[in-house]
Design a protein around this motif. Structure first.
Motif, short mmCIF file in Angstrom:
data_model
loop_
_atom_site.label_atom_id
_atom_site.label_comp_id
_atom_site.label_asym_id
_atom_site.label_seq_id
_atom_site.Cartn_x
_atom_site.Cartn_y
_atom_site.Cartn_z
N ARG A 228 17.55 28.76 -5.44
CA ARG A 228 17.84 27.74 -6.45
C ARG A 228 18.64 28.40 -7.56
NH1 ARG A 228 13.37 24.48 -8.25
NH2 ARG A 228 15.02 23.53 -9.49
N VAL A 229 19.58 27.64 -8.15
CA VAL A 229 20.40 28.13 -9.26
C VAL A 229 20.41 27.01 -10.30
CG1 VAL A 229 22.70 28.89 -9.99
CG2 VAL A 229 21.85 29.49 -7.71
N ASP A 230 19.80 27.28 -11.43
CA ASP A 230 19.66 26.22 -12.44
C ASP A 230 19.60 26.82 -13.84
OD1 ASP A 230 19.18 23.62 -11.06
OD2 ASP A 230 17.51 24.73 -10.16
N VAL B 34 19.38 35.26 -15.19
CA VAL B 34 20.71 35.88 -15.33
C VAL B 34 21.80 34.84 -15.51
CG1 VAL B 34 20.42 38.05 -14.07
CG2 VAL B 34 20.87 35.94 -12.81
N GLU B 35 22.84 35.26 -16.20
CA GLU B 35 24.11 34.54 -16.26
C GLU B 35 25.07 35.36 -15.43
OE1 GLU B 35 26.00 32.19 -17.88
OE2 GLU B 35 24.47 31.20 -19.10
N ASP B 36 25.28 35.00 -14.21
CA ASP B 36 26.15 35.81 -13.36
C ASP B 36 26.71 34.89 -12.26
OD1 ASP B 36 27.36 37.60 -11.63
OD2 ASP B 36 25.77 39.11 -11.82
N PHE B 37 27.83 34.28 -12.56
CA PHE B 37 28.39 33.30 -11.62
C PHE B 37 28.77 33.93 -10.26
CE2 PHE B 37 31.91 30.56 -10.07
CZ PHE B 37 31.13 29.46 -9.76
N ALA C 58 25.08 34.28 -3.49
CA ALA C 58 23.82 33.72 -2.97
C ALA C 58 24.07 32.36 -2.30
CB ALA C 58 22.80 33.59 -4.11
N TYR C 59 24.96 31.56 -2.90
CA TYR C 59 25.31 30.27 -2.26
C TYR C 59 25.74 30.49 -0.81
CZ TYR C 59 26.25 27.98 -6.90
OH TYR C 59 26.19 27.45 -8.14
N SER C 60 26.54 31.55 -0.61
CA SER C 60 27.20 31.71 0.69
C SER C 60 26.22 32.11 1.80
CB SER C 60 28.34 32.72 0.59
OG SER C 60 27.84 34.04 0.48
N GLY D 247 22.38 14.21 -13.59
CA GLY D 247 23.54 13.33 -13.56
C GLY D 247 24.25 13.41 -12.22
N MET D 248 24.68 14.62 -11.86
CA MET D 248 25.28 14.85 -10.55
C MET D 248 24.56 15.99 -9.84
SD MET D 248 27.32 14.36 -8.10
CE MET D 248 28.23 12.97 -8.71
N ASN D 249 24.72 17.20 -10.34
CA ASN D 249 24.31 18.50 -9.82
C ASN D 249 25.46 19.13 -9.02
OD1 ASN D 249 23.11 20.66 -7.93
ND2 ASN D 249 21.59 20.35 -9.52
N LYS E 182 27.11 20.77 -4.68
CA LYS E 182 28.47 20.63 -4.14
C LYS E 182 29.10 22.00 -3.92
CE LYS E 182 29.43 15.96 -5.56
NZ LYS E 182 30.36 15.00 -6.19
N GLU E 183 28.80 22.94 -4.81
CA GLU E 183 29.34 24.29 -4.65
C GLU E 183 28.80 24.96 -3.39
OE1 GLU E 183 29.92 24.90 -9.48
OE2 GLU E 183 28.14 25.71 -8.50
N VAL E 184 27.51 24.79 -3.14
CA VAL E 184 26.93 25.38 -1.93
C VAL E 184 27.54 24.76 -0.68
CG1 VAL E 184 24.80 25.58 -0.57
CG2 VAL E 184 24.78 26.13 -3.01
#
Ligand code: GDG
Length: 504
Positions: free
Chosen positions: A309-311, A387-390, A396-398, A411-413, A417-419
Protein backbone atom coordinates in the motif's frame (compact mmCIF):
# COMPACT_ATOMS: atom_id res chain seq x y z
CA UNK A 1 -0.19 17.19 -24.27
CA UNK A 2 -3.56 18.99 -24.39
CA UNK A 3 -4.65 20.52 -27.69
CA UNK A 4 -4.28 24.15 -26.79
CA UNK A 5 -6.07 25.38 -29.90
CA UNK A 6 -9.26 25.03 -27.86
CA UNK A 7 -8.14 28.09 -25.95
CA UNK A 8 -8.65 31.39 -27.66
CA UNK A 9 -8.90 33.08 -24.30
CA UNK A 10 -6.26 33.83 -21.69
CA UNK A 11 -6.08 31.29 -18.88
CA UNK A 12 -6.04 31.90 -15.13
CA UNK A 13 -5.41 28.87 -12.88
CA UNK A 14 -5.83 28.76 -9.13
CA UNK A 15 -4.65 26.06 -6.73
CA UNK A 16 -3.34 26.01 -3.18
CA UNK A 17 0.02 24.51 -4.19
CA UNK A 18 1.63 25.80 -7.34
CA UNK A 19 4.00 24.64 -10.06
CA UNK A 20 7.18 25.90 -8.35
CA UNK A 21 8.47 26.59 -4.87
CA UNK A 22 11.46 28.69 -3.88
CA UNK A 23 13.92 27.84 -1.12
CA UNK A 24 17.36 28.88 0.00
CA UNK A 25 20.57 26.88 0.30
CA UNK A 26 24.25 27.79 0.80
CA UNK A 27 24.43 29.11 -2.77
CA UNK A 28 21.33 31.31 -2.53
CA UNK A 29 17.83 30.94 -3.92
CA UNK A 30 16.71 27.62 -5.38
CA UNK A 31 13.69 26.91 -7.57
CA UNK A 32 11.97 23.53 -7.47
CA UNK A 33 9.35 22.27 -9.84
CA UNK A 34 6.25 20.86 -8.10
CA UNK A 35 5.77 17.10 -8.39
CA UNK A 36 2.70 15.10 -9.35
CA UNK A 37 0.44 14.51 -12.31
CA UNK A 38 -1.86 17.44 -11.69
CA UNK A 39 0.96 19.96 -11.60
CA UNK A 40 2.53 18.39 -14.70
CA UNK A 41 -0.74 18.46 -16.64
CA UNK A 42 -1.66 22.02 -15.75
CA UNK A 43 1.93 23.25 -16.16
CA UNK A 44 2.08 21.55 -19.55
CA UNK A 45 -1.01 23.45 -20.60
CA UNK A 46 0.13 26.81 -19.24
CA UNK A 47 3.57 26.44 -20.83
CA UNK A 48 1.98 26.18 -24.26
CA UNK A 49 -0.18 29.28 -24.04
CA UNK A 50 0.81 32.83 -24.82
CA UNK A 51 -1.21 34.25 -21.98
CA UNK A 52 -1.64 32.14 -18.87
CA UNK A 53 -1.02 32.73 -15.21
CA UNK A 54 -1.06 30.34 -12.27
CA UNK A 55 -2.22 31.86 -8.99
CA UNK A 56 -1.13 29.84 -5.95
CA UNK A 57 -0.15 30.12 -2.31
CA UNK A 58 3.31 31.12 -1.14
CA UNK A 59 4.24 27.80 0.50
CA UNK A 60 7.72 28.58 1.85
CA UNK A 61 9.36 31.61 3.50
CA UNK A 62 11.36 32.16 0.32
CA UNK A 63 8.12 32.05 -1.73
CA UNK A 64 6.87 34.96 0.37
CA UNK A 65 10.10 36.90 -0.22
CA UNK A 66 9.85 36.26 -3.97
CA UNK A 67 6.17 37.30 -3.95
CA UNK A 68 6.98 40.59 -2.25
CA UNK A 69 9.84 41.30 -4.67
CA UNK A 70 7.70 40.50 -7.70
CA UNK A 71 4.69 42.60 -6.62
CA UNK A 72 2.53 40.66 -9.04
CA UNK A 73 3.34 37.70 -11.22
CA UNK A 74 6.75 36.46 -12.29
CA UNK A 75 7.84 34.34 -15.22
CA UNK A 76 9.44 31.02 -14.30
CA UNK A 77 11.23 28.84 -16.82
CA UNK A 78 10.63 25.20 -15.94
CA UNK A 79 13.12 23.33 -18.21
CA UNK A 80 15.89 22.37 -18.39
CA UNK A 81 16.87 24.16 -15.14
CA UNK A 82 14.03 25.93 -13.29
CA UNK A 83 14.75 29.65 -12.80
CA UNK A 84 13.07 33.05 -12.80
CA UNK A 85 13.24 34.63 -16.25
CA UNK A 86 14.41 38.23 -16.41
CA UNK A 87 14.36 38.71 -20.20
CA UNK A 88 13.06 36.31 -22.86
CA UNK A 89 12.74 32.63 -21.85
CA UNK A 90 14.60 30.08 -24.00
CA UNK A 91 12.49 27.13 -22.87
CA UNK A 92 9.02 26.32 -21.51
CA UNK A 93 7.89 28.87 -18.95
CA UNK A 94 4.94 29.65 -16.71
CA UNK A 95 3.76 32.94 -15.30
CA UNK A 96 3.19 32.45 -11.56
CA UNK A 97 1.52 34.69 -9.02
CA UNK A 98 2.34 33.75 -5.45
CA UNK A 99 -0.26 34.91 -2.95
CA UNK A 100 0.85 35.76 0.58
CA UNK A 101 -1.76 35.67 3.34
CA UNK A 102 -1.77 36.52 7.01
CA UNK A 103 -0.34 33.46 8.86
CA UNK A 104 -3.10 33.37 11.51
CA UNK A 105 -5.83 33.61 8.87
CA UNK A 106 -4.08 30.95 6.80
CA UNK A 107 -3.91 28.60 9.82
CA UNK A 108 -7.69 28.94 10.31
CA UNK A 109 -8.26 28.50 6.58
CA UNK A 110 -6.00 25.48 6.20
CA UNK A 111 -5.69 23.66 9.52
CA UNK A 112 -9.22 24.28 10.86
CA UNK A 113 -11.55 24.49 7.88
CA UNK A 114 -9.92 22.91 4.81
CA UNK A 115 -8.33 20.17 6.93
CA UNK A 116 -9.94 18.73 8.93
CA UNK A 117 -13.53 20.07 8.70
CA UNK A 118 -14.24 20.09 4.95
CA UNK A 119 -12.01 17.05 4.36
CA UNK A 120 -13.78 15.14 7.16
CA UNK A 121 -17.29 16.07 5.99
CA UNK A 122 -16.54 15.13 2.39
CA UNK A 123 -14.90 11.81 3.28
CA UNK A 124 -17.56 10.91 5.89
CA UNK A 125 -14.95 10.72 8.66
CA UNK A 126 -16.89 12.25 11.54
CA UNK A 127 -18.25 9.73 14.03
CA UNK A 128 -21.08 12.21 14.76
CA UNK A 129 -21.86 10.91 18.22
CA UNK A 130 -19.07 13.07 19.62
CA UNK A 131 -17.57 14.89 16.66
CA UNK A 132 -17.54 17.46 15.25
CA UNK A 133 -18.18 20.02 17.97
CA UNK A 134 -18.57 23.36 16.24
CA UNK A 135 -18.04 26.24 18.64
CA UNK A 136 -17.57 29.95 18.41
CA UNK A 137 -13.93 29.26 17.52
CA UNK A 138 -14.92 27.35 14.36
CA UNK A 139 -17.42 30.05 13.36
CA UNK A 140 -14.70 32.68 13.78
CA UNK A 141 -12.19 30.54 11.92
CA UNK A 142 -14.62 30.31 9.02
CA UNK A 143 -15.10 34.06 8.84
CA UNK A 144 -11.57 35.21 9.60
CA UNK A 145 -9.79 32.25 8.03
CA UNK A 146 -11.58 30.35 5.27
CA UNK A 147 -13.69 33.24 3.96
CA UNK A 148 -10.95 35.85 4.44
CA UNK A 149 -8.27 33.79 2.68
CA UNK A 150 -10.68 32.88 -0.12
CA UNK A 151 -11.26 36.60 -0.58
CA UNK A 152 -7.52 37.32 -0.89
CA UNK A 153 -7.09 34.62 -3.53
CA UNK A 154 -10.24 35.72 -5.33
CA UNK A 155 -8.90 39.29 -5.46
CA UNK A 156 -5.67 38.00 -6.99
CA UNK A 157 -7.65 36.07 -9.62
CA UNK A 158 -9.79 39.16 -10.34
CA UNK A 159 -6.62 41.22 -10.75
CA UNK A 160 -5.23 38.79 -13.27
CA UNK A 161 -8.52 38.56 -15.18
CA UNK A 162 -8.81 42.35 -15.33
CA UNK A 163 -5.21 42.59 -16.54
CA UNK A 164 -6.42 40.47 -19.45
CA UNK A 165 -9.35 42.69 -20.37
CA UNK A 166 -11.89 41.01 -18.09
CA UNK A 167 -12.36 37.92 -20.25
CA UNK A 168 -10.53 34.72 -19.42
CA UNK A 169 -10.93 31.03 -18.75
CA UNK A 170 -10.57 30.47 -15.03
CA UNK A 171 -9.77 27.00 -13.67
CA UNK A 172 -10.14 26.72 -9.89
CA UNK A 173 -8.92 23.64 -8.02
CA UNK A 174 -10.27 21.90 -4.96
CA UNK A 175 -11.88 22.30 -1.57
CA UNK A 176 -9.72 25.17 -0.38
CA UNK A 177 -11.48 27.68 -2.61
CA UNK A 178 -15.23 27.08 -2.57
CA UNK A 179 -15.97 30.80 -2.11
CA UNK A 180 -13.79 32.08 -4.95
CA UNK A 181 -15.95 31.52 -8.04
CA UNK A 182 -18.91 33.59 -6.86
CA UNK A 183 -16.65 36.53 -6.02
CA UNK A 184 -14.80 36.38 -9.34
CA UNK A 185 -18.05 36.15 -11.29
CA UNK A 186 -19.46 39.21 -9.52
CA UNK A 187 -16.36 41.26 -10.34
CA UNK A 188 -15.77 39.84 -13.83
CA UNK A 189 -19.08 38.71 -15.33
CA UNK A 190 -17.46 37.71 -18.64
CA UNK A 191 -15.25 34.94 -17.28
CA UNK A 192 -15.79 31.30 -18.15
CA UNK A 193 -15.20 29.38 -14.97
CA UNK A 194 -14.67 25.74 -13.94
CA UNK A 195 -14.15 24.63 -10.37
CA UNK A 196 -12.77 21.10 -10.13
CA UNK A 197 -13.28 19.27 -6.82
CA UNK A 198 -10.61 16.59 -6.27
CA UNK A 199 -12.30 14.87 -3.33
CA UNK A 200 -15.66 13.10 -2.94
CA UNK A 201 -18.86 15.14 -2.89
CA UNK A 202 -21.30 13.51 -0.46
CA UNK A 203 -25.08 13.85 -0.47
CA UNK A 204 -27.14 16.52 1.31
CA UNK A 205 -27.44 14.70 4.63
CA UNK A 206 -23.66 14.56 5.09
CA UNK A 207 -23.52 18.33 4.53
CA UNK A 208 -26.11 18.90 7.27
CA UNK A 209 -23.24 18.38 9.73
CA UNK A 210 -22.34 21.99 8.91
CA UNK A 211 -24.47 24.96 10.02
CA UNK A 212 -27.00 26.07 7.38
CA UNK A 213 -25.45 29.49 6.78
CA UNK A 214 -21.99 28.02 6.19
CA UNK A 215 -23.05 25.17 3.89
CA UNK A 216 -25.22 27.58 1.89
CA UNK A 217 -22.32 29.98 1.44
CA UNK A 218 -20.08 27.14 0.30
CA UNK A 219 -22.65 25.93 -2.23
CA UNK A 220 -23.51 29.38 -3.57
CA UNK A 221 -19.78 30.09 -3.76
CA UNK A 222 -19.27 27.08 -6.05
CA UNK A 223 -22.35 27.97 -8.07
CA UNK A 224 -20.51 31.07 -9.29
CA UNK A 225 -18.86 28.62 -11.73
CA UNK A 226 -20.15 27.65 -15.14
CA UNK A 227 -19.04 24.07 -14.56
CA UNK A 228 -18.40 22.28 -11.28
CA UNK A 229 -16.23 19.28 -12.09
CA UNK A 230 -15.93 16.02 -10.14
CA UNK A 231 -14.19 12.67 -10.65
CA UNK A 232 -17.39 10.60 -10.90
CA UNK A 233 -21.04 10.80 -11.87
CA UNK A 234 -22.00 9.87 -8.29
CA UNK A 235 -20.31 12.98 -6.87
CA UNK A 236 -21.81 15.19 -9.60
CA UNK A 237 -25.30 13.86 -8.81
CA UNK A 238 -24.75 14.46 -5.10
CA UNK A 239 -23.83 18.05 -5.85
CA UNK A 240 -27.02 18.58 -7.85
CA UNK A 241 -29.03 16.98 -5.02
CA UNK A 242 -27.40 19.38 -2.55
CA UNK A 243 -28.40 22.37 -4.68
CA UNK A 244 -31.95 21.06 -4.79
CA UNK A 245 -32.39 19.98 -1.17
CA UNK A 246 -30.18 22.43 0.72
CA UNK A 247 -30.74 25.52 -1.43
CA UNK A 248 -34.14 24.79 -2.99
CA UNK A 249 -32.86 25.61 -6.48
CA UNK A 250 -34.44 24.18 -9.64
CA UNK A 251 -32.33 21.26 -10.90
CA UNK A 252 -32.32 18.56 -13.55
CA UNK A 253 -30.80 15.39 -12.13
CA UNK A 254 -30.49 13.66 -15.52
CA UNK A 255 -28.90 16.59 -17.28
CA UNK A 256 -26.91 17.41 -14.10
CA UNK A 257 -27.80 21.10 -14.27
CA UNK A 258 -28.77 23.71 -11.70
CA UNK A 259 -30.57 26.97 -12.43
CA UNK A 260 -29.18 29.92 -10.50
CA UNK A 261 -31.06 33.10 -11.45
CA UNK A 262 -30.63 33.46 -15.20
CA UNK A 263 -27.62 31.13 -15.34
CA UNK A 264 -27.34 27.38 -15.82
CA UNK A 265 -24.57 25.72 -13.82
CA UNK A 266 -23.43 22.32 -15.04
CA UNK A 267 -22.16 19.53 -12.80
CA UNK A 268 -19.78 17.38 -14.87
CA UNK A 269 -17.49 14.45 -14.22
CA UNK A 270 -13.95 14.15 -15.52
CA UNK A 271 -12.06 11.23 -13.95
CA UNK A 272 -8.53 12.45 -13.25
CA UNK A 273 -5.69 10.21 -14.32
CA UNK A 274 -1.93 9.84 -14.60
CA UNK A 275 0.75 10.61 -17.19
CA UNK A 276 1.74 7.13 -18.48
CA UNK A 277 4.78 8.38 -20.43
CA UNK A 278 6.21 10.04 -17.32
CA UNK A 279 5.61 6.85 -15.31
CA UNK A 280 7.27 4.71 -17.99
CA UNK A 281 10.30 7.02 -17.87
CA UNK A 282 10.49 6.82 -14.07
CA UNK A 283 10.23 3.03 -14.20
CA UNK A 284 13.12 2.92 -16.70
CA UNK A 285 15.43 4.98 -14.46
CA UNK A 286 18.51 3.52 -12.76
CA UNK A 287 17.28 4.66 -9.37
CA UNK A 288 14.09 2.61 -9.70
CA UNK A 289 16.02 -0.39 -11.01
CA UNK A 290 18.24 -0.32 -7.90
CA UNK A 291 15.17 -0.19 -5.65
CA UNK A 292 13.56 -3.08 -7.58
CA UNK A 293 16.60 -5.27 -7.02
CA UNK A 294 16.61 -4.48 -3.31
CA UNK A 295 12.85 -5.06 -2.89
CA UNK A 296 12.99 -8.36 -4.77
CA UNK A 297 15.77 -9.54 -2.48
CA UNK A 298 13.90 -8.56 0.68
CA UNK A 299 10.37 -9.66 -0.22
CA UNK A 300 10.22 -12.04 -3.17
CA UNK A 301 12.76 -14.86 -2.82
CA UNK A 302 11.51 -18.45 -2.27
CA UNK A 303 8.20 -17.82 -4.12
CA UNK A 304 7.06 -15.36 -1.51
CA UNK A 305 4.39 -12.75 -2.28
CA UNK A 306 4.07 -9.05 -1.58
CA UNK A 307 1.05 -6.93 -0.69
CA UNK A 308 1.69 -3.19 -1.08
CA UNK A 309 0.00 0.00 0.00
CA UNK A 310 1.18 3.56 -0.73
CA UNK A 311 -0.75 6.32 0.98
CA UNK A 312 -0.53 9.54 2.89
CA UNK A 313 -1.18 8.93 6.61
CA UNK A 314 -4.70 10.21 6.21
CA UNK A 315 -7.59 8.69 8.21
CA UNK A 316 -9.60 8.51 4.96
CA UNK A 317 -7.11 5.97 3.58
CA UNK A 318 -8.20 3.44 6.26
CA UNK A 319 -4.72 2.12 6.97
CA UNK A 320 -5.62 0.72 10.40
CA UNK A 321 -8.50 -1.48 9.15
CA UNK A 322 -6.28 -2.55 6.24
CA UNK A 323 -3.75 -3.99 8.69
CA UNK A 324 -6.51 -5.54 10.82
CA UNK A 325 -7.73 -7.34 7.70
CA UNK A 326 -4.20 -8.54 6.95
CA UNK A 327 -3.93 -9.81 10.55
CA UNK A 328 -7.20 -11.72 10.07
CA UNK A 329 -5.85 -13.20 6.82
CA UNK A 330 -2.78 -14.55 8.63
CA UNK A 331 -4.88 -15.81 11.57
CA UNK A 332 -7.17 -17.75 9.23
CA UNK A 333 -4.49 -18.93 6.78
CA UNK A 334 -1.45 -19.83 8.88
CA UNK A 335 0.16 -21.37 5.78
CA UNK A 336 0.66 -17.80 4.52
CA UNK A 337 2.71 -16.73 7.53
CA UNK A 338 6.29 -16.30 6.33
CA UNK A 339 5.07 -16.51 2.72
CA UNK A 340 3.36 -13.12 2.36
CA UNK A 341 4.73 -9.71 3.36
CA UNK A 342 2.91 -6.41 3.53
CA UNK A 343 4.99 -3.35 2.58
CA UNK A 344 3.37 -0.05 3.56
CA UNK A 345 4.98 3.12 2.20
CA UNK A 346 3.25 5.92 4.09
CA UNK A 347 3.93 9.61 3.66
CA UNK A 348 3.38 11.58 6.89
CA UNK A 349 0.64 14.08 6.17
CA UNK A 350 -0.87 17.17 7.88
CA UNK A 351 0.83 16.29 11.17
CA UNK A 352 -0.15 19.69 12.61
CA UNK A 353 -3.79 18.50 12.63
CA UNK A 354 -4.38 16.50 15.87
CA UNK A 355 -6.56 13.85 14.21
CA UNK A 356 -3.72 13.08 11.78
CA UNK A 357 -1.03 12.89 14.48
CA UNK A 358 -3.25 10.52 16.49
CA UNK A 359 -3.81 8.37 13.44
CA UNK A 360 -0.07 7.81 12.94
CA UNK A 361 0.16 6.56 16.53
CA UNK A 362 -2.74 4.15 15.94
CA UNK A 363 -1.06 2.77 12.83
CA UNK A 364 2.16 2.11 14.76
CA UNK A 365 0.23 0.26 17.46
CA UNK A 366 -1.67 -2.08 15.17
CA UNK A 367 1.47 -2.91 13.15
CA UNK A 368 3.43 -3.75 16.32
CA UNK A 369 0.63 -6.01 17.51
CA UNK A 370 0.30 -7.96 14.24
CA UNK A 371 4.07 -8.25 13.82
CA UNK A 372 4.36 -9.59 17.37
CA UNK A 373 1.63 -12.15 16.65
CA UNK A 374 2.95 -13.39 13.31
CA UNK A 375 6.72 -13.05 13.20
CA UNK A 376 8.20 -16.31 11.88
CA UNK A 377 11.87 -17.24 11.68
CA UNK A 378 12.83 -13.65 12.43
CA UNK A 379 10.71 -12.33 9.58
CA UNK A 380 8.07 -9.73 10.40
CA UNK A 381 5.03 -9.78 8.12
CA UNK A 382 4.53 -5.99 7.97
CA UNK A 383 7.28 -3.62 6.84
CA UNK A 384 6.03 -0.13 7.69
CA UNK A 385 8.07 2.71 6.21
CA UNK A 386 7.21 6.35 6.76
CA UNK A 387 8.90 7.77 3.69
CA UNK A 388 8.60 10.34 0.94
CA UNK A 389 10.30 8.51 -1.88
CA UNK A 390 8.46 8.40 -5.18
CA UNK A 391 11.08 6.26 -7.04
CA UNK A 392 10.83 3.69 -4.23
CA UNK A 393 7.04 3.73 -4.59
CA UNK A 394 7.28 3.16 -8.35
CA UNK A 395 9.73 0.29 -7.81
CA UNK A 396 7.29 -1.32 -5.36
CA UNK A 397 4.38 -0.71 -7.75
CA UNK A 398 6.19 -2.68 -10.43
CA UNK A 399 6.77 -5.87 -8.41
CA UNK A 400 3.85 -6.18 -5.99
CA UNK A 401 1.44 -9.12 -6.18
CA UNK A 402 -1.44 -7.14 -4.67
CA UNK A 403 -2.05 -3.42 -4.24
CA UNK A 404 -4.36 -2.65 -1.33
CA UNK A 405 -6.52 0.48 -1.61
CA UNK A 406 -9.19 0.27 1.08
CA UNK A 407 -10.03 3.95 1.51
CA UNK A 408 -13.17 4.88 3.45
CA UNK A 409 -13.70 7.39 0.65
CA UNK A 410 -11.26 8.64 -1.98
CA UNK A 411 -12.00 11.14 -4.74
CA UNK A 412 -10.16 9.04 -7.31
CA UNK A 413 -6.95 7.37 -5.99
CA UNK A 414 -4.08 7.80 -8.41
CA UNK A 415 -1.95 5.08 -6.82
CA UNK A 416 -4.29 2.43 -8.25
CA UNK A 417 -3.93 3.93 -11.75
CA UNK A 418 -0.15 4.18 -11.40
CA UNK A 419 0.13 0.52 -10.40
CA UNK A 420 -2.05 -0.49 -13.37
CA UNK A 421 0.45 1.19 -15.70
CA UNK A 422 3.70 0.18 -14.03
CA UNK A 423 3.19 -3.30 -12.56
CA UNK A 424 5.10 -6.10 -14.33
CA UNK A 425 4.06 -9.05 -12.16
CA UNK A 426 0.36 -9.48 -12.86
CA UNK A 427 -0.35 -7.42 -9.77
CA UNK A 428 -3.96 -7.57 -8.56
CA UNK A 429 -5.73 -4.34 -7.62
CA UNK A 430 -7.66 -4.78 -4.36
CA UNK A 431 -9.80 -1.71 -4.56
CA UNK A 432 -12.30 -0.12 -2.20
CA UNK A 433 -15.78 0.14 -3.66
CA UNK A 434 -15.87 3.75 -2.41
CA UNK A 435 -12.72 4.97 -4.20
CA UNK A 436 -13.52 6.94 -7.37
CA UNK A 437 -11.09 4.69 -9.28
CA UNK A 438 -13.42 1.74 -8.64
CA UNK A 439 -15.86 3.10 -11.24
CA UNK A 440 -13.26 2.65 -13.98
CA UNK A 441 -11.14 -0.20 -12.64
CA UNK A 442 -13.56 -2.16 -10.43
CA UNK A 443 -14.31 -4.77 -13.08
CA UNK A 444 -10.59 -5.69 -13.24
CA UNK A 445 -10.07 -5.54 -9.47
CA UNK A 446 -10.95 -7.49 -6.36
CA UNK A 447 -13.43 -5.26 -4.55
CA UNK A 448 -12.90 -4.30 -0.90
CA UNK A 449 -15.56 -3.19 1.54
CA UNK A 450 -13.67 -0.67 3.66
CA UNK A 451 -15.46 -1.32 6.96
CA UNK A 452 -15.58 -5.12 6.77
CA UNK A 453 -12.22 -6.59 7.83
CA UNK A 454 -13.41 -10.17 7.23
CA UNK A 455 -14.48 -9.31 3.68
CA UNK A 456 -11.15 -7.58 3.08
CA UNK A 457 -9.21 -10.57 4.42
CA UNK A 458 -11.18 -12.88 2.10
CA UNK A 459 -10.59 -10.55 -0.85
CA UNK A 460 -6.84 -10.45 -0.16
CA UNK A 461 -6.84 -14.26 -0.10
CA UNK A 462 -8.66 -14.34 -3.42
CA UNK A 463 -6.12 -11.95 -4.93
CA UNK A 464 -3.11 -13.88 -3.60
CA UNK A 465 -4.41 -17.21 -4.90
CA UNK A 466 -5.76 -16.00 -8.26
CA UNK A 467 -4.34 -17.99 -11.23
CA UNK A 468 -1.45 -16.14 -12.89
CA UNK A 469 -3.14 -16.06 -16.30
CA UNK A 470 -6.19 -14.33 -14.85
CA UNK A 471 -3.99 -11.88 -12.94
CA UNK A 472 -2.20 -10.85 -16.14
CA UNK A 473 -5.46 -10.60 -18.09
CA UNK A 474 -6.98 -8.23 -15.56
CA UNK A 475 -3.83 -6.13 -15.23
CA UNK A 476 -3.53 -5.70 -19.00
CA UNK A 477 -7.16 -4.56 -19.21
CA UNK A 478 -6.69 -2.09 -16.35
CA UNK A 479 -3.50 -0.72 -17.94
CA UNK A 480 -5.29 -0.26 -21.26
CA UNK A 481 -8.10 1.66 -19.55
CA UNK A 482 -5.65 4.02 -17.84
CA UNK A 483 -3.41 4.53 -20.88
CA UNK A 484 -6.39 5.49 -23.04
CA UNK A 485 -7.83 7.75 -20.32
CA UNK A 486 -4.78 9.70 -19.20
CA UNK A 487 -4.41 13.05 -17.48
CA UNK A 488 -4.18 14.93 -20.80
CA UNK A 489 -7.63 13.61 -21.63
CA UNK A 490 -8.91 14.75 -18.21
CA UNK A 491 -7.82 18.28 -19.02
CA UNK A 492 -8.92 18.24 -22.67
CA UNK A 493 -12.44 17.15 -21.78
CA UNK A 494 -12.78 20.10 -19.42
CA UNK A 495 -11.40 22.56 -21.97
CA UNK A 496 -13.71 21.23 -24.66
CA UNK A 497 -16.74 21.75 -22.42
CA UNK A 498 -15.59 25.27 -21.60
CA UNK A 499 -15.09 26.06 -25.26
CA UNK A 500 -18.68 25.05 -25.96
CA UNK A 501 -19.95 27.18 -23.10
CA UNK A 502 -17.85 30.16 -24.20
CA UNK A 503 -18.97 29.65 -27.80
CA UNK A 504 -15.39 29.63 -29.11
C1 GDG B 1 -6.18 13.71 -3.80
C2 GDG B 1 -7.46 12.88 -3.61
C3 GDG B 1 -7.30 12.17 -5.99
C4 GDG B 1 3.32 8.25 -3.65
N1 GDG B 1 4.40 8.16 -2.88
C5 GDG B 1 4.99 9.35 -2.93
C6 GDG B 1 4.23 10.18 -3.74
N2 GDG B 1 3.21 9.49 -4.18
C7 GDG B 1 2.17 10.00 -5.10
C8 GDG B 1 1.41 8.89 -5.73
C9 GDG B 1 0.17 9.62 -6.24
C10 GDG B 1 -0.02 10.71 -5.18
O1 GDG B 1 1.20 10.76 -4.42
C11 GDG B 1 -1.19 10.39 -4.26
O2 GDG B 1 -2.39 10.58 -4.98
P1 GDG B 1 -3.77 9.90 -4.59
O3 GDG B 1 -4.73 10.16 -5.69
O4 GDG B 1 -3.55 8.45 -4.33
O5 GDG B 1 -4.23 10.53 -3.19
P2 GDG B 1 -4.32 12.03 -2.54
O6 GDG B 1 -2.98 12.53 -2.18
O7 GDG B 1 -5.26 11.89 -1.40
O8 GDG B 1 -4.95 12.97 -3.68
C12 GDG B 1 -7.43 11.68 -4.55
C13 GDG B 1 -6.15 13.14 -6.14
O9 GDG B 1 -6.21 14.20 -5.18
C14 GDG B 1 -6.13 13.78 -7.54
O10 GDG B 1 -7.33 14.41 -7.83
O11 GDG B 1 -7.06 11.05 -6.82
O12 GDG B 1 -8.62 10.93 -4.41
O13 GDG B 1 -7.59 12.46 -2.25
O14 GDG B 1 0.41 10.22 -7.47
O15 GDG B 1 2.21 8.31 -6.70
N3 GDG B 1 4.57 11.46 -3.98
C15 GDG B 1 5.72 11.93 -3.40
N4 GDG B 1 6.50 11.14 -2.59
C16 GDG B 1 6.17 9.85 -2.33
O16 GDG B 1 6.85 9.14 -1.58
N5 GDG B 1 6.07 13.21 -3.63
Amino acid sequence: MPHTDVLDLPLVLLSNRGPVTFDRDANGRTVNRGAGGLVSALAGLAEHLDDAVWVCGAATEEDAVVAREAQGSLLVQTHPIPHVVEGEPDGPSIRVRLVVTDPAAYADFYSVWSNPILWFVQHGLYGRSLSPVLTRAEHDAFENGYAAVNRVYADAVVDEVRARGGKALVLLQDYHFYLVAEHVRRQCPDVVLTHFVHIPWPGPDEWRVLPADIRERLLFGLLGSDVVGFHTRRYARNFVLCASELLGLPTDLDALTITVGDRIVRARYYPISVDPAALDATLASEEVAAHVAMLRYIFLDDDRQLILRVDRTDPSKNVVRGFLAFGTLLDQHPELVGKVSFLALLQPSRTDVPEYADYIALIGGVVAEINARHTKEGRQPIDLRMVEDFPLAVAAYSICDVLMVNAIADGMNLVAKEVAVVNRRGGVLALSETAGAHEELGEFAVTLHPFDTQQMADALYEALTMPMEERHRRLAAAAEQVRTHDVARWLNDQLNDLRQIAGI
